[in-house]
Design a protein around this motif. Structure first.
Motif, PDB file in Angstrom:
ATOM      1  N   VAL A   1       0.702  -1.215  -0.106  1.00 27.00           N
ATOM      2  CA  VAL A   1      -0.023  -0.102  -0.035  1.00 27.00           C
ATOM      3  C   VAL A   1       0.735   1.369  -0.035  1.00 27.00           C
ATOM      4  O   VAL A   1       0.574   2.194  -0.674  1.00 27.00           O
ATOM      5  N   ILE A   2       1.887   1.414   0.770  1.00 27.35           N
ATOM      6  CA  ILE A   2       2.628   2.387   0.776  1.00 27.35           C
ATOM      7  C   ILE A   2       3.733   2.491  -0.698  1.00 27.35           C
ATOM      8  O   ILE A   2       3.544   3.668  -0.790  1.00 27.35           O
ATOM      9  N   LEU A   3       3.991   1.590  -0.984  1.00 30.28           N
ATOM     10  CA  LEU A   3       4.557   1.570  -2.352  1.00 30.28           C
ATOM     11  C   LEU A   3       3.791   2.349  -3.512  1.00 30.28           C
ATOM     12  O   LEU A   3       4.289   3.153  -4.370  1.00 30.28           O
ATOM     13  N   ARG A   4       2.616   1.907  -3.328  1.00 29.01           N
ATOM     14  CA  ARG A   4       1.423   2.635  -4.089  1.00 29.01           C
ATOM     15  C   ARG A   4       1.507   3.941  -4.131  1.00 29.01           C
ATOM     16  O   ARG A   4       1.410   4.734  -5.048  1.00 29.01           O
ATOM     17  N   ASP A   5       1.436   4.448  -2.816  1.00 28.22           N
ATOM     18  CA  ASP A   5       1.622   5.976  -2.568  1.00 28.22           C
ATOM     19  C   ASP A   5       2.569   6.515  -2.945  1.00 28.22           C
ATOM     20  O   ASP A   5       3.051   7.734  -3.522  1.00 28.22           O
ATOM     21  N   VAL A   6       3.912   5.888  -2.936  1.00 28.79           N
ATOM     22  CA  VAL A   6       5.302   6.315  -3.361  1.00 28.79           C
ATOM     23  C   VAL A   6       5.411   6.453  -4.864  1.00 28.79           C
ATOM     24  O   VAL A   6       5.767   7.668  -5.365  1.00 28.79           O
ATOM     25  N   SER A   7       4.568   5.699  -5.426  1.00 30.34           N
ATOM     26  CA  SER A   7       4.594   5.866  -6.876  1.00 30.34           C
ATOM     27  C   SER A   7       3.618   6.979  -7.529  1.00 30.34           C
ATOM     28  O   SER A   7       3.928   7.723  -8.301  1.00 30.34           O
ATOM     29  N   ALA A   8       2.419   7.197  -6.666  1.00 32.12           N
ATOM     30  CA  ALA A   8       1.640   8.238  -6.947  1.00 32.12           C
ATOM     31  C   ALA A   8       2.216   9.742  -6.620  1.00 32.12           C
ATOM     32  O   ALA A   8       2.049  10.624  -7.349  1.00 32.12           O
ATOM     33  N   ALA A   9       3.138   9.736  -5.482  1.00 31.75           N
ATOM     34  CA  ALA A   9       4.026  10.908  -5.120  1.00 31.75           C
ATOM     35  C   ALA A   9       4.815  11.397  -6.361  1.00 31.75           C
ATOM     36  O   ALA A   9       4.772  12.484  -6.574  1.00 31.75           O
ATOM     37  N   PHE A  10       5.578  10.416  -7.006  1.00 29.93           N
ATOM     38  CA  PHE A  10       6.344  10.910  -8.061  1.00 29.93           C
ATOM     39  C   PHE A  10       5.600  11.056  -9.420  1.00 29.93           C
ATOM     40  O   PHE A  10       6.263  11.366 -10.361  1.00 29.93           O
TER      41      PHE A  10
END
Length: 347
Positions: A176-185
């Protein structure tokens, strides 16, 4: 015997002459000189770094040289706060503890164990990153997802390996957190961070050389009385494909997509008064004719009855309309919209 005595005396005299020189060449630094060299001199009043500190830190690149990174991580905090609330069905607050630059080997030696280390891969950049979830966060997530009561701290049992259930739940959290990291970039550069594997020994999570510089983001996650830390480590080699984008100076709230000001500006524009001119005819006249115009003179318009007229705002033609009459007033009926020169060029 006299010759031997004379020779011994000569040797003794030569040694006495050489002793001061050798002692001076092998002189050892005293404690004050050592403290001054290492930067521990208590008499220094300035905050300048010592020579040793400059030499050690010269190989590191400060994250402040990449201004867009801080904006990306600020966006990550906002995304994680919303995502983790939905994931845990609890009140979650995420904050940044710090953003630092350090060497990869120094970070591996400083990881507080036990912890779970997730090796991730940035697919578009073809390089790796590291996410570390500390023990407090692991037990808090397990307690929340398995229905632990609110207001009670998570039970921690140290000194045992993590169970399969704990590893599975933490793996879901990391995904879930990695999905947010991708969305942040994503507004900066589309990239997908994929979960590779989960490790508990830092030696098996070596994604870079020990001397390579990395950027470390420490995130604190609080869930009422529970919580912990999640750390994201990205080597500078991983960020190299987007280095030029990260060097840009940030102007305005672009990533947040905050529509408050956009909606406010749109509402105000809709209530703005705009003057429209109905142009019946345009014809060039000599300056002498214009100067000699008097009240009562007539200017013949070269427009027949029922011919279309144009509506303009300033010098910009907007619509083509038909001239008519409504009660005792002249009126126009808009027939079609005129394409502007800028719009045609853009098309």
């Amino acid at each position: 015997m006299s010759e031997e005595d004379d020779l011994a005396a000569a040797w003794g005299a030569s040694l006495e002459e050489e002793a001061p020189a050798s002692a001076d060449s092998a002189r050892v630094l005293n404690q004050a000189e050592i403290d001054s060299l290492l930067g521990f001199d208590s008499e220094r009043v300035d905050d300048s770094k010592s020579a040793i500190e400059r030499i050690i830190g010269s190989g590191l690149v400060s994250y402040e040289r990449l201004p867009m990174l801080e904006i990306v991580f600020d966006r990550l905090v906002r995304l994680m706060s919303t995502t983790l609330r939905n994931f845990t069905s609890d009140n979650v607050e995420v904050s940044i503890d710090g953003i630092t630059s350090l060497r990869f080997g120094d970070y591996l030696n400083s990881i507080p164990l036990p912890a779970m280390l997730a090796v991730t891969k940035a697919r578009e950049w073809d390089n790796y990153g590291l996410m570390v979830v500390d023990s407090a966060m692991i037990y808090s997530v397990v307690d929340v997802l398995l229905g632990g009561r609110r207001g009670t701290a998570a039970m921690r049992i140290e000194g045992r390996p993590y169970t399969t259930i704990e590893r599975t739940l933490v793996e879901r959290l990391i995904t879930v957190i990695l999905r947010d990291v991708s969305a942040a970039f994503d507004p900066l550069c589309p990239v997908e961070f994929q979960f590779e594997r989960l490790e508990v020994n830092p030696r098996f999570a070596a994604i870079s050389r020990l001397s390579n510089a990395c950027i470390l983001v420490k995130l604190r996650v609080e869930m009422e009385d529970r919580g912990g830390k999640v750390e994201l480590l990205l080597p500078y080699a991983t960020l190299e494909p987007v280095r030029e984008l990260l060097l840009q100076q940030f102007m305005g709230e672009k990533f947040g997509r905050d529509s408050i000001w956009e909606n406010h500006l749109a509402d105000e524009l809709r209530h703005t008064d705009v003057a429209l001119d109905v142009v019946l005819d345009e014809q060039p006249l000599p300056l002498s004719t214009v100067v000699n115009l008097k009240p009562g003179d007539r200017i013949t318009l070269n427009v027949g009855p029922g011919a279309p007229v144009r509506l303009r705002c300033g010098e910009v033609p907007l619509f083509e309309a038909m001239l008519g009459r409504r009660e005792n007033r002249l009126a126009v009926r808009i027939e079609r919209e005129l394409k502007r020169a800028g719009t045609e060029e853009a098309a």
